[in-house]
Scaffold this motif. Structure first.
Motif: not given
Length: 394
Positions: A116-122
């Motif tokens: 989720q960490w990278l997915a929210t930024l994406e």
């Protein structure tokens, strides 16, 4: 003005060094090649800096470069380090975010958090600032990224804010930015988010016995896992990741290793007779070759968090799975005489007071056993007066 001019620079053929003044020199080599040098006295030492070939750097350009280096030295900077910094390409926000994720994810125990960490930024940051250099990102840009979701999706927005800040602070530590993340001013520029009455929407503990009775009307792996979660006051991830080698039915104990606990410390859960029966029912459904107690539809994979939540949604209930821990804690405080530290130990909460944490040598296992038995009796519909008597006798 220097002592050289452009015509002289082109005409010089004799090998040697020709001074323009203030340490700047044209170096003519035997083969006729020409390049610029700057000689500076710094901290009692003489240092020379190459400024490039005459083919690439004119007299005016050499003087400009020499002036920049002299200024850096006067300000106490190291020109060599500054030159190295200029050679390094400053990454985009997207590239920096991926670098942060790669370096930090090994320290995150929660696999869901890693994804989720990278997915929210994406989803929320990259479309607006992903292709910008990290040194070019200003507070107003971050504020605009958050503005659209700040009130509509407050919890997600706070996570995006924290993660953008982490990327910008990482860039600052790498020398790609001259300033740390401006997150305080960003927050000041956003409207106040409405306060929530509680962090998790918890079912009132008085409704739990009737809910459990209805939950047992049908059998499914999700319902069985949810029942185990309620009776042990465990977290969703702890239940979904439970393996058979952690369960000792004879001793009525469930020992969760530290790597699966939020605080990183092993936690032993005393199982009441009712909870033991739940695990025995799960054992009857055990898949050959699988160590998972509560498995998902794919072989070898645990139940998803959404599976447990779906049980509540299918029953048209607005509560969260995590809220059952709150229900347990409220019940323990209002309906029993167990000390608060015993209830906190049952929830595997870290001790906030560092001094107390350093001196506490017990995990209240036997007292927690009495507490969990009282809780399951309550969940079975035993009158409160009998539960309180059990507490007093334990």
């Amino acid at each position: 003005m220097g002592s050289l001019n452009a015509t002289q620079v082109r005409a010089l053929k004799e090998p040697g060094r020709y001074s323009d003044g203030d340490g700047l020199m044209l170096n003519v080599k035997d083969g006729g090649s020409k390049s610029w040098l700057l000689r500076i006295q710094h901290d009692g030492k003489r240092r020379e800096f190459g400024l490039g070939s005459l083919k690439d750097v004119s007299l005016a350009g050499a003087r400009e470069k020499a002036g920049e280096i002299r200024k850096q030295v006067r300000q106490g900077a190291d020109p060599v380090a500054e030159k190295q910094k200029q050679r390094e390409r400053v990454p985009t926000f997207r590239e920096a975010a991926k670098a942060v994720h790669k370096e930090h994810k090994r320290g995150w125990k929660n696999g869901k958090h890693q994804a989720q960490w990278l997915a929210t930024l994406e989803t929320y940051a990259f479309p607006a600032i992903g292709d910008l250099s990290v040194e070019a990102i200003e507070g107003r840009m971050v504020r605009d990224v958050l503005a659209d979701i700040w009130l509509e999706k407050p919890e997600t927005a706070r996570r995006v804010r924290q993660r953008i800040g982490a990327v910008l602070d990482y860039a600052y530590s790498k020398g790609w930015r001259t300033q740390e993340a401006p997150m305080r001013s960003v927050t000041k520029g956003l409207p106040r988010q409405p306060r929530k009455t509680g962090r998790f929407e918890a079912m009132p503990y008085s409704d739990v016995p009737a809910f459990l009775e209805k939950l047992r009307e049908r059998d499914s792996m999700g319902r069985l896992a949810l029942e185990a979660l309620i009776l042990t006051a465990a977290r969703s991830g702890e239940i979904r990741g439970a393996t058979w080698d952690e369960i000792d039915v004879d001793a009525a104990l469930w020992t969760i290793p530290g790597k699966r606990m939020k605080a990183g410390k092993a936690h032993t859960v005393p199982l009441s007779p009712v909870a033991v029966e739940v695990f025995k029912r799960a054992a009857a459904l055990r898949l050959k070759g699988s160590e998972l107690v509560f498995y998902g539809q794919k072989p070898g994979r645990p139940l998803s968090d959404m599976t447990l939540l779906k049980v509540l949604r299918d029953m048209e209930l607005p509560f969260t799975v995590h809220g059952f821990r709150s229900a347990f804690r409220d019940w323990a405080a209002e309906e029993t005489s167990f000390p608060g530290e015993v209830a906190e130990a049952a929830l595997a909460h870290a001790i906030a007071n560092k001094v107390e944490a350093a001196y506490r040598r017990t995990d209240f296992l036997e007292k927690r056993r009495g507490l969990m038995e009282a809780w399951t009796k309550y969940c079975a519909g035993v009158p409160v007066s009998r539960v309180v008597k059990l507490v007093a006798d334990s």
